[in-house]
Scaffold this motif. Structure first.
Motif: not given
Ligand code: F6R
Length: 241
Positions: A218-240
């Motif tokens: 799950f390649p996006a999970s590698l972003l957890h190793t980066h110190p400055a990541v902003t994730v912007m999502i709308d309510q539908e993408a955040a529903e879970r």
């Protein structure tokens, strides 16, 4: 990883555009990695508006496309070169000498990828990479795999990606099977990462991202190793989450 949840796609696009515009104002020579696809269309529109209405100046900004289909020439209507030209580059005052694109028709793909990494280095590295996310967790075209490559490389597209991107072509058969993409290391070397996602089709991927588990599957999970990541999502993408 900082998460910002907004009501809908319009608000997401505006917020993401203000984030990018803020960086351009602070550093007019900012070097950015840019995605294509459906998600960033609103962001590019908003940036064009800010350029037209508030004179946001892109004349020193450098852009690098994140990825490109192998086999499509630049003038192909579905090439990522063409997408970025039509949706962004031609509509603002970016200088062509400051815009960098992978060439999906380059005779020697290895050399093309190597040269691209050198161009990024010469630009002083990327200050910001903007990302969408595939339903399978890909970022750029780094598809789920046992092992991922750090640097810009040629990749075989996952069948899920080919299926998802068939909407941009006449039929699924026309979707290229391969692409060139910045590597995970290229992305993680950027000073900042902004990942945007909208709609309930992305909710399972966002749920997995926020599970906190890191895996090359799950390649996006590698972003957890980066110190400055902003994730912007709308309510539908955040529903879970
Ligand atoms: C495109 C790219 C991909 C897309 C992802 C989401 O340049 O790098 O990772 O960001 O496939 O695509 P959309 O936004 O069309 O859902």
């Amino acid at each position: 990883m900082r998460v910002e949840i907004v009501k809908d796609y319009g608000k997401l696009s505006r917020k993401a555009a203000r984030f990018v515009a803020g960086l351009v104002e602070i550093n007019p020579q900012v070097a950015m990695g840019l995605p294509t696809g459906s998600t960033p269309l609103g962001l590019y529109e908003e940036l064009v508006d800010i350029h037209q209405e508030d004179d946001l100046d892109f004349s020193y900004v450098k852009i690098f496309d994140l990825d490109e289909y192998v086999g499509l020439s630049r003038d192909h209507s579905r090439s990522y070169y063409n997408y970025l030209q039509e949706n962004f580059v031609k509509k603002v005052n970016l200088k062509s000498r400051n815009t960098y694109f992978l060439d999906g028709k380059a005779p020697d793909k290895k050399e093309e990828c190597k040269k691209y990494e050198e161009k990024i280095l010469k630009a002083g590295g990327l200050d910001l990479v903007i990302l969408g996310i595939g339903r399978n967790g890909h970022i750029g075209f780094n598809e789920p795999a046992e092992e991922l490559l750090a640097r810009t490389h040629q990749v075989e597209l996952a069948s899920q990606t080919i299926e998802a991107n068939a909407r941009f072509f006449e039929s699924e058969d026309e979707v290229p099977q391969e692409a060139l993409t910045m590597g995970i290391g290229t992305i993680l070397n950027a000073d900042q990462v902004l990942l945007i996602a909208n709609g309930n089709s992305k909710a399972p991927a966002i749920e997995r991202l926020f599970s906190g588990k890191i895996s090359t599957k799950f390649p996006a999970s590698l972003l957890h190793t980066h110190p400055a990541v902003t994730v912007m999502i709308d309510q539908e993408a955040a529903e879970r989450i």
